[in-house]
Enzyme design. Structure first.
Site, short mmCIF file in Angstrom:
data_model
loop_
_atom_site.label_atom_id
_atom_site.label_comp_id
_atom_site.label_asym_id
_atom_site.label_seq_id
_atom_site.Cartn_x
_atom_site.Cartn_y
_atom_site.Cartn_z
CG HIS A 20 -7.09 2.04 12.00
ND1 HIS A 20 -7.79 1.05 11.76
CD2 HIS A 20 -7.80 3.21 11.99
CE1 HIS A 20 -9.18 1.40 11.65
NE2 HIS A 20 -9.15 2.77 11.99
CB SER A 74 -0.03 -2.44 -1.12
OG SER A 74 -0.90 -1.78 -0.24
CD GLU A 109 -5.46 -5.76 27.22
OE1 GLU A 109 -4.77 -6.14 26.66
OE2 GLU A 109 -5.44 -5.56 28.43
CG ASN A 135 -3.39 -2.63 13.12
OD1 ASN A 135 -3.49 -3.46 12.09
ND2 ASN A 135 -4.21 -1.81 13.57
C1 GAR Z 1 -4.67 -1.01 4.60
O1 GAR Z 1 -5.43 0.11 4.08
C2 GAR Z 1 -4.62 -1.30 5.84
O2 GAR Z 1 -4.39 -0.10 6.68
C3 GAR Z 1 -6.36 -1.50 6.27
O3 GAR Z 1 -6.42 -2.66 5.05
C4 GAR Z 1 -5.53 -2.24 4.10
C5 GAR Z 1 -4.75 -3.40 3.72
O4 GAR Z 1 -4.04 -3.23 2.42
N1 GAR Z 1 -6.25 -2.08 7.51
C6 GAR Z 1 -7.30 -2.17 8.08
O5 GAR Z 1 -8.37 -1.64 8.07
C7 GAR Z 1 -7.17 -3.05 9.70
N2 GAR Z 1 -8.16 -2.39 10.51
P1 GAR Z 1 -2.94 -4.13 1.91
O6 GAR Z 1 -3.27 -5.36 2.02
O7 GAR Z 1 -2.69 -3.54 0.45
O8 GAR Z 1 -1.74 -3.69 2.77
#
Ligand code: GAR
Length: 206
Positions: free
Chosen positions: A112, A15, A150, A110
């Site tokens: 988060h 998404s 890192e 990224n």
């Molecule tokens: C999102 O909420 C993203 O922030 C999280 O995974 C989900 C992916 O949704 N990422 C993490 O937790 C990384 N540490 P999506 O595939 O629908 O974009």
């Protein structure tokens, strides 16, 4: 002006990838273009989103390689093939090694799903982040876009947006709430900010 070539790394629904595609198609990413979607899983719905948007994609799955170095060598060769300048981790669930990350300083970002430094670092991903926020009882959470270094979730913060936690919230409802009201807004904006920074060879500006 040459556009910055962006690879979006995904693992699942995608998404956030969709939010970047929509923002680019609306003309809001003048300094960059999504040139590649790289998935850690062959069954990620994000790959269908890439296909629908006519964006080339590749699958590089950790389990097909005997060790991390071989896995990351493959990713690097795909990135070279597509002449990628900027990597966007958008729900990418494989940890990239310090060796890999050091090769792309301020060229990996990224998203988060919390306000870093809360509920982040090792073990905090996806729904777990929202479970932790609800268990703690915070009244405000949100999302963060940051550069990747890192230290897991430890790189310089680019954008953050807060979201109020509502009564009766579940981890699932909070995840949707944070995506809709924070992630899908700040991630595409951060992509343009960083693409502009790279294209102009200057510091970040909002
Ligand atoms: C999102 O909420 C993203 O922030 C999280 O995974 C989900 C992916 O949704 N990422 C993490 O937790 C990384 N540490 P999506 O595939 O629908 O974009």
């Amino acid at each position: 002006m040459k556009k910055v070539r962006i690879a979006v790394f995904v693992s699942g629904n995608g998404s956030n990838l969709q939010a970047i595609i929509d923002y680019e198609r609306a003309g809001h990413i003048p300094h960059g273009e999504i040139a590649l979607v790289l998935s850690s899983r062959a069954d990620a719905y994000a790959l269908s989103r890439a296909a629908l948007a006519n964006i080339p994609s590749a699958v590089v799955s950790r389990k097909e390689f005997s060790d991390t170095a071989e896995f990351e060598k493959k990713i690097e060769s795909v990135l070279r093939e597509f002449k990628i300048d900027l990597i966007v981790l958008a729900g990418y669930m494989t940890i990239l090694s310090a060796d890999f990350v050091k090769k792309y300083p301020e060229r990996i970002i990224n998203v988060h799903p919390s306000l870093i430094p809360s509920f982040c670092g090792k073990g905090y991903y996806g729904l777990r982040v929202h479970e932790a926020a609800l268990n703690y009882g915070v009244k405000v959470t949100g999302a963060t876009v940051h550069f990747v270094n890192e230290v897991p979730d430890g790189g310089r913060i680019i954008l953050q947006k807060s979201v109020m936690i509502r009564k009766g919230e579940t981890p699932e409802s909070l995840q949707t709430h944070v995506m809709r009201n924070a992630e899908w807004i700040i991630l595409p904006r951060a992509v343009e900010m960083v693409a502009k920074m790279i294209a102009k060879g200057r510091e970040l500006e909002e």
